[in-house]
Write a protein that holds these residues in place. Structure first.
Motif, PDB file in Angstrom:
ATOM      1  N   GLU A 134      37.391  21.798 148.604  1.00 32.21           N
ATOM      2  CA  GLU A 134      37.115  20.374 148.501  1.00 32.21           C
ATOM      3  C   GLU A 134      36.685  20.021 147.081  1.00 32.21           C
ATOM      4  N   VAL A 135      37.124  18.852 146.644  1.00 30.07           N
ATOM      5  CA  VAL A 135      36.732  18.338 145.337  1.00 30.07           C
ATOM      6  C   VAL A 135      36.169  16.940 145.537  1.00 30.07           C
TER       7      VAL A 135
ATOM      8  N   PRO B 201      40.387   5.194 138.300  1.00 28.05           N
ATOM      9  CA  PRO B 201      41.025   4.882 139.585  1.00 28.05           C
ATOM     10  C   PRO B 201      41.486   6.133 140.337  1.00 28.05           C
ATOM     11  N   TYR B 202      41.437   6.061 141.657  1.00 27.55           N
ATOM     12  CA  TYR B 202      41.818   7.180 142.519  1.00 27.55           C
ATOM     13  C   TYR B 202      43.196   7.718 142.158  1.00 27.55           C
ATOM     14  N   ASP B 203      44.157   6.833 141.969  1.00 28.02           N
ATOM     15  CA  ASP B 203      45.525   7.273 141.675  1.00 28.02           C
ATOM     16  C   ASP B 203      45.594   8.079 140.384  1.00 28.02           C
ATOM     17  N   ASP B 204      44.774   7.753 139.415  1.00 27.46           N
ATOM     18  CA  ASP B 204      44.740   8.500 138.156  1.00 27.46           C
ATOM     19  C   ASP B 204      44.129   9.887 138.362  1.00 27.46           C
ATOM     20  N   VAL B 205      43.054   9.941 139.132  1.00 25.93           N
ATOM     21  CA  VAL B 205      42.433  11.236 139.439  1.00 25.93           C
ATOM     22  C   VAL B 205      43.426  12.102 140.205  1.00 25.93           C
TER      23      VAL B 205
ATOM     24  N   ARG C 162      45.585  17.203 150.001  1.00 23.55           N
ATOM     25  CA  ARG C 162      45.883  16.945 151.419  1.00 23.55           C
ATOM     26  C   ARG C 162      45.394  15.594 151.891  1.00 23.55           C
ATOM     27  N   SER C 163      44.294  15.124 151.324  1.00 26.05           N
ATOM     28  CA  SER C 163      43.766  13.834 151.734  1.00 26.05           C
ATOM     29  C   SER C 163      42.796  13.343 150.670  1.00 26.05           C
ATOM     30  N   GLY C 164      42.499  12.075 150.738  1.00 24.67           N
ATOM     31  CA  GLY C 164      41.551  11.503 149.787  1.00 24.67           C
ATOM     32  C   GLY C 164      40.930  10.255 150.365  1.00 24.67           C
ATOM     33  N   VAL C 165      39.700  10.014 149.976  1.00 21.90           N
ATOM     34  CA  VAL C 165      38.968   8.854 150.451  1.00 21.90           C
ATOM     35  C   VAL C 165      38.284   8.203 149.248  1.00 21.90           C
TER      36      VAL C 165
END
Length: 63
Positions: free
Chosen positions: A33-34, A41-45, A57-60
């Motif tokens: 987990e990271v 922004p999330y998309d950049d990370v 696998r997933s992100g929140v």
């Protein structure tokens, strides 16, 4: 992330991302987990982590 090389790759890209808005991160090899905090922004990370070749696998996003 299944080895220290994998977690090291993710750590390196997140460390570089501190200049762009990542304020802190935790890379946990045991739980695979990271957790990233900051204004990038999330998309950049996500894109930066994917460039290491690691699967996300997933992100929140928490506000």
């Amino acid at each position: 992330m299944t080895c220290s090389g994998c977690s090291g790759a993710v750590t390196r890209v997140l460390e570089k991302a501190k200049a762009d808005g990542v304020s802190s991160y935790i890379v946990n090899l045991e739980t695979q987990e990271v957790i990233v905090k900051g204004t990038l922004p999330y998309d950049d990370v996500l894109a930066r982590i994917k460039k290491t070749g690691k699967e996300v696998r997933s992100g929140v996003v928490l506000v």
